[in-house]
Design a protein around this motif. Structure first.
Motif, PDB file in Angstrom:
ATOM      1  N   ASP A  40      33.082  32.972   3.472  1.00 14.08           N
ATOM      2  CA  ASP A  40      31.439  33.459   3.550  1.00 14.08           C
ATOM      3  C   ASP A  40      31.268  34.013   4.950  1.00 14.08           C
ATOM      4  OD1 ASP A  40      31.234  32.596   0.891  1.00 14.08           O
ATOM      5  OD2 ASP A  40      30.545  30.387   1.785  1.00 14.08           O
ATOM      6  N   VAL A  41      31.580  33.395   5.845  1.00 10.87           N
ATOM      7  CA  VAL A  41      31.170  33.843   7.304  1.00 10.87           C
ATOM      8  C   VAL A  41      31.713  35.247   7.405  1.00 10.87           C
ATOM      9  CG1 VAL A  41      31.167  33.295   9.791  1.00 10.87           C
ATOM     10  CG2 VAL A  41      31.035  31.421   8.040  1.00 10.87           C
ATOM     11  N   ALA A  42      33.225  35.323   7.275  1.00 12.54           N
ATOM     12  CA  ALA A  42      33.719  36.407   7.412  1.00 12.54           C
ATOM     13  C   ALA A  42      33.001  37.851   6.620  1.00 12.54           C
ATOM     14  CB  ALA A  42      35.117  36.726   7.008  1.00 12.54           C
ATOM     15  N   ALA A  43      32.660  37.513   5.451  1.00 13.92           N
ATOM     16  CA  ALA A  43      32.066  38.398   4.580  1.00 13.92           C
ATOM     17  C   ALA A  43      30.748  38.828   5.160  1.00 13.92           C
ATOM     18  CB  ALA A  43      31.979  38.194   3.249  1.00 13.92           C
ATOM     19  N   THR A  44      29.854  37.842   5.419  1.00 17.70           N
ATOM     20  CA  THR A  44      28.698  38.086   6.152  1.00 17.70           C
ATOM     21  C   THR A  44      28.495  38.912   7.239  1.00 17.70           C
ATOM     22  OG1 THR A  44      27.955  36.029   4.988  1.00 17.70           O
ATOM     23  CG2 THR A  44      26.346  36.744   6.727  1.00 17.70           C
ATOM     24  N   ALA A  45      29.577  38.402   8.216  1.00 17.93           N
ATOM     25  CA  ALA A  45      29.743  39.013   9.617  1.00 17.93           C
ATOM     26  C   ALA A  45      30.427  40.603   9.274  1.00 17.93           C
ATOM     27  CB  ALA A  45      30.571  38.202  10.512  1.00 17.93           C
ATOM     28  N   GLY A  46      31.003  40.849   8.361  1.00 22.95           N
ATOM     29  CA  GLY A  46      31.492  42.119   8.290  1.00 22.95           C
ATOM     30  C   GLY A  46      32.759  42.174   9.052  1.00 22.95           C
ATOM     31  N   VAL A  47      33.536  40.948   9.074  1.00 23.49           N
ATOM     32  CA  VAL A  47      34.768  41.247   9.910  1.00 23.49           C
ATOM     33  C   VAL A  47      35.842  40.648   8.727  1.00 23.49           C
ATOM     34  CG1 VAL A  47      33.963  40.782  12.054  1.00 23.49           C
ATOM     35  CG2 VAL A  47      34.661  39.021  10.773  1.00 23.49           C
ATOM     36  N   GLY A  48      37.241  40.688   8.941  1.00 25.68           N
ATOM     37  CA  GLY A  48      38.316  40.202   8.345  1.00 25.68           C
ATOM     38  C   GLY A  48      38.565  38.771   8.642  1.00 25.68           C
ATOM     39  N   LYS A  49      38.940  37.837   7.623  1.00 26.76           N
ATOM     40  CA  LYS A  49      39.151  36.591   7.872  1.00 26.76           C
ATOM     41  C   LYS A  49      40.124  36.365   9.131  1.00 26.76           C
ATOM     42  CE  LYS A  49      39.940  33.488   4.803  1.00 26.76           C
ATOM     43  NZ  LYS A  49      40.397  32.973   3.105  1.00 26.76           N
ATOM     44  N   GLY A  50      40.970  37.150   9.224  1.00 27.64           N
ATOM     45  CA  GLY A  50      41.985  36.955  10.329  1.00 27.64           C
ATOM     46  C   GLY A  50      41.307  37.068  11.563  1.00 27.64           C
ATOM     47  N   THR A  51      39.998  38.108  11.755  1.00 24.20           N
ATOM     48  CA  THR A  51      39.431  38.074  13.097  1.00 24.20           C
ATOM     49  C   THR A  51      38.744  36.735  13.165  1.00 24.20           C
ATOM     50  OG1 THR A  51      38.937  40.570  12.749  1.00 24.20           O
ATOM     51  CG2 THR A  51      37.260  39.199  14.221  1.00 24.20           C
ATOM     52  N   LEU A  52      38.291  36.373  12.312  1.00 23.05           N
ATOM     53  CA  LEU A  52      37.632  35.056  12.411  1.00 23.05           C
ATOM     54  C   LEU A  52      38.434  33.659  13.016  1.00 23.05           C
ATOM     55  CD1 LEU A  52      34.762  33.834  11.498  1.00 23.05           C
ATOM     56  CD2 LEU A  52      35.660  33.288   9.569  1.00 23.05           C
ATOM     57  N   PHE A  53      39.762  33.801  12.529  1.00 25.94           N
ATOM     58  CA  PHE A  53      40.568  32.596  12.869  1.00 25.94           C
ATOM     59  C   PHE A  53      41.149  33.015  14.433  1.00 25.94           C
ATOM     60  CE2 PHE A  53      40.713  31.946   8.094  1.00 25.94           C
ATOM     61  CZ  PHE A  53      40.626  30.579   8.266  1.00 25.94           C
ATOM     62  N   ARG A  54      41.200  34.223  14.738  1.00 27.47           N
ATOM     63  CA  ARG A  54      41.948  34.706  16.081  1.00 27.47           C
ATOM     64  C   ARG A  54      40.704  34.297  17.107  1.00 27.47           C
ATOM     65  NH1 ARG A  54      43.951  39.066  13.532  1.00 27.47           N
ATOM     66  NH2 ARG A  54      42.067  40.428  14.095  1.00 27.47           N
ATOM     67  N   ALA A  55      39.387  34.526  16.817  1.00 28.61           N
ATOM     68  CA  ALA A  55      38.509  33.977  17.512  1.00 28.61           C
ATOM     69  C   ALA A  55      38.043  32.615  17.995  1.00 28.61           C
ATOM     70  CB  ALA A  55      37.164  34.877  17.174  1.00 28.61           C
ATOM     71  N   PHE A  56      38.020  31.800  16.827  1.00 20.61           N
ATOM     72  CA  PHE A  56      37.825  30.570  16.710  1.00 20.61           C
ATOM     73  C   PHE A  56      38.812  29.405  16.390  1.00 20.61           C
ATOM     74  CE2 PHE A  56      33.999  33.297  15.738  1.00 20.61           C
ATOM     75  CZ  PHE A  56      33.361  32.909  16.960  1.00 20.61           C
ATOM     76  N   GLY A  57      39.911  29.933  15.906  1.00 21.64           N
ATOM     77  CA  GLY A  57      40.992  28.890  15.718  1.00 21.64           C
ATOM     78  C   GLY A  57      40.950  28.374  14.146  1.00 21.64           C
ATOM     79  N   ASP A  58      39.759  27.744  13.914  1.00 22.25           N
ATOM     80  CA  ASP A  58      39.727  27.216  12.739  1.00 22.25           C
ATOM     81  C   ASP A  58      38.275  26.948  12.519  1.00 22.25           C
ATOM     82  OD1 ASP A  58      39.151  25.112  14.532  1.00 22.25           O
ATOM     83  OD2 ASP A  58      41.027  23.789  13.962  1.00 22.25           O
ATOM     84  N   ARG A  59      38.159  26.176  11.318  1.00 29.45           N
ATOM     85  CA  ARG A  59      36.527  25.844  11.169  1.00 29.45           C
ATOM     86  C   ARG A  59      35.860  25.004  12.103  1.00 29.45           C
ATOM     87  NH1 ARG A  59      33.380  25.396   6.798  1.00 29.45           N
ATOM     88  NH2 ARG A  59      31.943  23.754   6.945  1.00 29.45           N
ATOM     89  N   ALA A  60      36.720  23.939  12.574  1.00 28.71           N
ATOM     90  CA  ALA A  60      35.951  23.204  13.486  1.00 28.71           C
ATOM     91  C   ALA A  60      35.525  23.905  14.937  1.00 28.71           C
ATOM     92  CB  ALA A  60      37.039  21.881  13.690  1.00 28.71           C
ATOM     93  N   GLY A  61      36.679  24.956  15.128  1.00 27.22           N
ATOM     94  CA  GLY A  61      36.355  25.701  16.302  1.00 27.22           C
ATOM     95  C   GLY A  61      35.149  26.456  16.112  1.00 27.22           C
ATOM     96  N   LEU A  62      34.716  27.168  14.754  1.00 25.86           N
ATOM     97  CA  LEU A  62      33.645  27.692  14.390  1.00 25.86           C
ATOM     98  C   LEU A  62      32.454  26.659  14.419  1.00 25.86           C
ATOM     99  CD1 LEU A  62      32.148  30.435  13.601  1.00 25.86           C
ATOM    100  CD2 LEU A  62      32.943  29.844  11.271  1.00 25.86           C
TER     101      LEU A  62
END
Length: 200
Positions: A39-61
């Motif tokens: 949901d977050v990746a789609a709303t932000a317009g980025v790939g899920k890989g970008t999300l995990f690289r930036a924050f590590g995991d859900r707890a990091g986000l």
């Protein structure tokens, strides 16, 4: 060099977009558990890989969103002048700091609860807890005749745990202003109690 700078700018822009998207989604949904990384990746317009690289995991986000929302409080503590700032007498500042923690967690109940309940070991080792504890302990050390500022900081912060706040607000239906008044009164009693018999 220009490519590297462009890449860094893209990373910063992506991080800001993800934080804004996550913040908006967490605000709209009943619980952070209802928000997926997809949901977050789609709303932000980025790939899920970008999300995990930036924050590590859900707890990091979750931690990153929590920290972003906490930033205005941190600025008030560090920059003053305000009741939270270093120019305030220590006793008053302790009361103001705990009130700020309580109000922040009331305003961010679901997020604070998800963060404190989410795995990752002891909540007392979490960076945000260690920061609050260190700050509170440092101010308590300035209060004359107060024994064991380290333990007192832990004990006072226990009154602002997210699960307790959720219970008081959602189940016991304690109004916000009453909760603030109760915490201020409790804190004042602790500060005024002095050392117990045989201590000091």
């Amino acid at each position: 060099m220009p490519e590297r700078q462009s890449s860094r700018k893209d990373a910063v822009r992506n991080r800001e977009a993800v934080l804004a998207a996550a913040d908006a989604l967490f605000s709209r949904r009943e619980s952070p558990e209802d928000v997926t990384m997809a949901d977050v990746a789609a709303t932000a317009g980025v790939g899920k890989g970008t999300l995990f690289r930036a924050f590590g995991d859900r707890a990091g986000l979750l931690r990153a969103v929590y920290e972003a929302r906490l930033e205005p409080v941190r600025q008030a503590i560090e920059d003053g002048p305000s009741p939270l700032g270093p120019g305030t007498p220590p006793r008053d500042r302790v009361v103001a700091l705990l009130d700020a923690v309580l109000c922040f967690k009331l305003d961010n109940r679901r997020l604070a609860l998800a963060l404190e309940e989410g795995g990752g070991g002891s909540p007392y080792r979490a960076e945000h807890y260690e920061r609050w504890h260190g700050l509170l302990r440092a101010v308590l050390e300035q209060v004359p005749d107060l024994p064991d500022p380290d333990f007192t900081a832990h004990a006072l912060l226990a009154a602002t745990r997210a699960d307790l706040i959720e219970h008081l607000a959602a189940e016991a239906r304690v109004p916000r202003e009453r909760m603030r008044s109760q915490l201020a009164s409790y804190t004042t009693r602790v500060l005024d109690s002095g050392p117990p018999p045989g201590v000091g």
